[in-house]
Design a protein around this motif. Structure first.
Motif, PDB file in Angstrom:
ATOM      1  N   ASP A  96       0.822  -1.217   0.000  1.00 13.40           N
ATOM      2  CA  ASP A  96       0.000   0.000   0.000  1.00 13.40           C
ATOM      3  C   ASP A  96       0.857   1.269   0.000  1.00 13.40           C
ATOM      4  N   ASN A 111       0.933  -3.165   4.726  1.00 12.48           N
ATOM      5  CA  ASN A 111       0.352  -4.220   3.879  1.00 12.48           C
ATOM      6  C   ASN A 111       1.444  -4.936   3.071  1.00 12.48           C
ATOM      7  N   LYS A 142      -5.750  -5.867   9.993  1.00 12.47           N
ATOM      8  CA  LYS A 142      -7.089  -6.418   9.817  1.00 12.47           C
ATOM      9  C   LYS A 142      -7.476  -6.397   8.349  1.00 12.47           C
ATOM     10  N   ASP A 143      -8.199  -7.448   7.941  1.00  8.77           N
ATOM     11  CA  ASP A 143      -8.709  -7.494   6.586  1.00  8.77           C
ATOM     12  C   ASP A 143     -10.087  -6.843   6.540  1.00  8.77           C
ATOM     13  N   SER A 144     -10.755  -6.993   5.430  1.00 10.26           N
ATOM     14  CA  SER A 144     -12.059  -6.354   5.256  1.00 10.26           C
ATOM     15  C   SER A 144     -13.123  -6.906   6.191  1.00 10.26           C
ATOM     16  N   LEU A 145     -12.911  -8.134   6.697  1.00 10.03           N
ATOM     17  CA  LEU A 145     -13.863  -8.738   7.616  1.00 10.03           C
ATOM     18  C   LEU A 145     -13.513  -8.495   9.068  1.00 10.03           C
ATOM     19  N   GLY A 146     -12.448  -7.798   9.313  1.00 11.08           N
ATOM     20  CA  GLY A 146     -12.047  -7.511  10.677  1.00 11.08           C
ATOM     21  C   GLY A 146     -11.176  -8.581  11.307  1.00 11.08           C
ATOM     22  N   ASN A 147     -10.684  -9.528  10.520  1.00 12.87           N
ATOM     23  CA  ASN A 147      -9.819 -10.586  11.038  1.00 12.87           C
ATOM     24  C   ASN A 147      -8.356 -10.188  10.870  1.00 12.87           C
ATOM     25  N   THR A 149      -4.638 -10.632   9.961  1.00 16.48           N
ATOM     26  CA  THR A 149      -3.904 -11.394   8.954  1.00 16.48           C
ATOM     27  C   THR A 149      -2.474 -10.896   8.893  1.00 16.48           C
TER      28      THR A 149
END
Length: 911
Positions: A96, A111, A142-147, A149
């Motif tokens: 990013d 990222n 966090k990814d787009s789902l909030g997990n 990674t």
């Protein structure tokens, strides 16, 4: 005129700032001090006016308008410059962005951030460098789902650490790591908090140590409160508790030490306790392992029983790449049965020596050394209390060979070999050895062949060669092995042979070959026979001294090949059958060499005489006393079919072998005055069911009849009221091996057969007579399967498909030499394995003897693969080899001492 002063300002550049900061963070080896660098041409410097004075003796500038002579002076720095700390190219990237914040003195890579410097690699979701506080931080995002990674992965050399986050102070060279994961050899280590003291020492808190591949959810682990970890050297832990499936067990250790190294290390081997019916309580297979070098090692193991029995074993393996490899085993057991003064008291000493050595093909082009040794007491595998191997105990023969061969690249080529051989019958306890055997040969010479190398016709194909064989043969008993009497009975001799042969064609389709062989034997051991009136018997005396005899013979044969094809049509299932016949006629001539025979009296009268040759019991046979002239007839056949293949996409037929061979052979002795026709021998074999079933058969047909005493008479059997031939013997063997893969449409051969310890002991390589249990290392699987890493891991239960394999062996022998018409042998052997569920395996070996009407040796095998652990149960329910053994323990060799083992070994009868 006032002086003009200037101030030199350095604008913060991302490239140089990153290099300087990264230097202090990730240099784990060497000096971490930071020094300035010369600016490259692409770097820019901006000059601004300022009223701030420059430091004295730094830089003086005078303008020309002051009519003052321009001069620039610079004093030399008296401080010794230190060597720059950067030792390689630094690389970085982020998906990013890369950002530098001058206010907070931080640089951020976001990222898929990566840093590379020398042998250091850092990958993480985010990397933040705080060069004001001399710290670096790497963590997840966090990814787009909030997990969370992209956990950090820190790699230095062969050490890999995978934490959730890491914080490092490049000034103190210390670090804090949260939930770090690292692998050292077979050990996987995960700790709640890790503290990096320096380059080689780590302290861990609340760590989990396991050999499980799943470090996040292991099936077992050792929970340790405090750990001192030195990568590639050792792991020292405090209070340790074994946890299985997240359930703490009562097993607790106050401290533990795990050596960690890529090289072999010496250490103690923990013994296995148990109880025997005859020897009492015991400790087996305890000792010490010596890691002597990178090329060879040594393990010394011992057994002790409370009744006084003991055993010793020395095991060593060695290897050198592109040169050779091998292993040596020496086993000795002193067994005691019963108590002194009682009738059942017995003592037995048994030993076994094994040595295997193989030379790499690249080591030498012209010479080779190899060894395969298996010798010792004839009853070792039957009486050893530390060997449960029925396949080895049923073997009736032990053999050994140690040889060296060399080829001299001359014209003609000369081959030389020197070998020592050993053959031992474990039933009769008779041993035959050659120490040594010398062989030499000169390659074939074609004296009449043209220089262009084309050899056609009788004369051009005439060739001869020279062969030499020398032996020093020893025949002794097991009890006299390597005792002085063994060498006194040795026999020595040499054999020279010169074969002369040629081949040619007649009538275009017939191949003719002729040969004559000259044989000369030198011996140093002969005999003399005479009748002794004083002892009233025939005396045979050994005579020492050189003697020789010479023989020769002649042979010729003619043969051809006949092809025949029977077509049935392309629309038929069987489109054609092909028959190949190879008939042959041979003639053999050997004269009588009666000049080497003498006569002796067989009784006191002196009127009854008999013939003998002084070369009886020679190493290379005796000269023949009978004139021989015989004609031999032979016919070999092969049958194969062309069958329409429904699975073929090109409509091409496939070839199916019907009979691999069908051979008929007999002979007629022209010099015999009676019974000139030899029995007809018929043998054959084929492979069925996609070559999974091997069928072999043979029979002997005698054209002559026999009298009431069973002796052959000069009367054909058909003239005596019988059939054309009288079947005197017949035998058939069937071997069938198949598995669940054979029933699949896209089955592939995936199994490979490797030589087992049973085969090295002289037994069979399959498990028809059971699988040998290695009592010194029960971590090995009882099943001959692929390595677990090569298998597909499937934790779900099977629905309809259960992997299995089955082997069948049937043998029958018919005997009718004296009209007894009996089945002398009729038995069926079977062995198989089935995987009832993932990592659940069951196997068996058994059979039935139809002649004796009883079940043969039977073994049941059960095994449970517990991923990092292994559990097995091996059971022989009845018979003289009755045995059971249970084992559960960690499969990895690092923690091999963590196990529980219980077994009942067979009761041996010593003598």
């Amino acid at each position: 005129m006032s002086q003009i002063f200037t101030k030199i300002l350095l604008i913060g550049l991302r490239t140089k700032l990153f290099h300087i900061v990264l230097l202090a963070i990730f240099l784990t080896n060497g000096n971490t001090a930071v020094f300035s660098q010369d600016l490259k041409q692409k770097d820019s410097i901006k000059l601004n006016k300022s009223s701030l004075p420059l430091p004295e003796n730094t830089l003086n500038i005078t303008t020309k308008n002051d009519s003052v002579k321009e001069e620039t002076t610079t004093k030399k720095d008296t401080v010794v410059k230190k060597k720059g700390a950067l030792e390689g190219i630094v690389k970085r990237k982020a998906k990013d962005y890369e950002r530098v914040d001058q206010r907070t003195k931080q640089m951020t890579l976001y990222n898929e951030a990566e840093l590379y410097y020398t042998d250091i690699q850092l990958k993480s979701g985010i990397i933040v460098v705080d060069y004001d506080n001399n710290e670096v931080y790497a963590g997840r995002i966090k990814d787009s789902l909030g997990n969370y990674t992209q956990s950090p992965i820190f790699t230095q050399g062969s050490n890999v650490i995978e934490p959730d986050s890491i914080r490092f102070n490049f000034k103190t060279k210390k670090a804090l790591v949260w939930n770090s994961r690292t692998k050292q050899g077979d050990l996987n280590i995960k700790s709640e908090i890790s503290k990096r003291e320096n380059d080689s020492v780590y302290f861990l808190k609340n760590a989990r140590i396991t050999t499980s591949k799943n470090i996040e959810d292991p099936e077992y682990y050792f929970l340790v409160s405090k750990v001192k970890f030195v990568p590639n050297k050792k792991v020292v832990v405090g209070g340790t508790n074994l946890v299985i499936q997240d359930v703490p067990t009562p097993l607790f250790l106050p401290f533990a030490y795990f050596p960690m190294t890529d090289e072999s290390t010496s250490g103690f081997i923990m013994p296995t306790p148990g109880q025997s019916n005859q020897q009492g309580y015991f400790l087996q297979n305890g000792g010490y392992y010596f890691a002597l070098s990178d090329y060879y090692d040594l393990a010394i193991l011992g057994d002790y029983y409370t009744n006084g029995s003991y055993g010793l074993r020395f095991e060593s393996s060695y290897a050198k790449r592109y040169k050779f490899n091998g292993r040596m085993n020496f086993r000795f057991e002193h067994n005691i049965q019963g108590e002194k003064g009682f009738p059942d008291y017995a003592r037995s000493k048994q030993y076994n020596i094994q040595w295997s050595h193989s030379q790499d093909a690249k080591a030498s082009a012209n010479s080779r050394f190899s060894a395969s040794v298996n010798l010792g007491s004839s009853q070792y595998f039957r009486q050893s209390v530390n060997v449960a191997n029925i396949g080895s105990s049923l073997n009736n023969n032990l053999s050994s060979s140690v040889s060296y061969s060399h080829t001299f690249q001359t014209v003609p080529q000369v081959n030389f070999s020197l070998a020592a051989t050993h053959n031992q019958n474990t039933n009769t306890e008779l041993i035959n050895m050659t120490l040594p055997t010398l062989q030499a040969s000169v390659d074939r010479i074609f004296p009449f062949a043209p220089k262009d190398g084309v050899k056609k016709g009788f004369f051009k194909n005439i060739n001869f060669q020279y062969n030499l064989r020398g032996e020093n043969r020893i025949t002794t008993a097991d009890s006299l092995f390597f005792k002085p009497q063994m060498f006194r009975d040795a026999k020595s001799g040499f054999q020279h042979s010169i074969p002369l042969s040629t081949n040619f064609k007649v009538f275009k389709y017939f191949s003719v070959s002729t040969s004559a062989n000259y044989n000369e034997v030198w011996t140093f051991n002969t005999i003399d026979k005479y009748y002794s009136a004083a002892q009233n018997k025939i005396i045979t005396e050994d005579v020492k001294g050189f003697d020789a005899f010479r023989t020769y013979n002649f042979a010729a044969n003619i043969g051809t090949t006949i092809y025949g094809t029977f077509n049935f049509g392309e629309d038929k299932k069987i489109q054609a059958i092909r028959h190949v016949m190879r008939p042959g006629i041979s003639y053999n001539y050997t004269p009588a060499f009666d000049q080497y025979y003498d006569t002796y009296a067989i009784d006191a009268t002196g009127n009854n005489m008999d013939n003998f040759t002084r070369f009886e019991s020679g190493l290379f046979g005796t000269p023949g006393n009978d004139y021989a002239s015989s004609v031999g007839l032979s016919l070999s056949n092969t049958f194969e079919a062309k069958v329409r293949d429904k699975d073929s996409k090109k409509d091409e037929p496939k070839k199916v072998m019907l009979l691999n061979n069908l051979n008929l052979a007999t002979s007629y002795n022209l010099a015999a005055d009676s019974l000139a026709l030899a029995p007809l021998r018929i043998s054959g074999g084929t492979q069925l069911f996609k070559q999974k079933m091997n069928v072999n058969f043979a029979t002997t047909l005698d054209p002559y009849a026999i009298d009431n005493s069973g002796k052959r008479i000069e009367t054909f059997n058909i003239d005596n009221g019988g059939s054309l031939f009288r079947m005197t013997s017949a035998n058939m063997t069937i071997n069938y091996s198949f598995s669940s893969n054979d029933l699949a449409k896209d089955n592939k051969e995936t199994t490979t057969q490797t030589e087992s310890q049973t085969a090295l002991n002289g037994g069979r390589n399959d498990d028809l007579f059971g699988t040998g249990a290695d009592l010194s290392d029960s971590r090995q699987s009882l099943f001959n399967k692929k390595d677990k890493e090569g298998e597909d891991s499937n934790d779900e239960w099977y629905n309809t498909k259960l992997p299995w394999d089955l082997r069948l062996a049937y043998s029958v022998t018919y005997n009718n030499t004296n009209r007894q018409s009996e089945i002398s042998n009729n038995s069926l052997m079977a062995s198989g394995n089935i995987e009832l569920a993932p990592r659940w395996k069951v196997g068996f070996s058994s059979g039935y003897d139809f002649k004796q009407r009883g079940v043969t040796f039977t073994q049941f095998r059960f095994e449970r693969d517990l991923e990092s652990w292994r559990m097995s149960f091996n059971w022989v329910p009845y018979g003289p080899n009755a045995y059971w053994g249970f084992f559960i323990g960690i499969s990895s060799s690092v923690l091999s001492d963590i196990k529980w083992e219980k077994r009942q070994i067979p009761d041996r009868v010593f003598r």
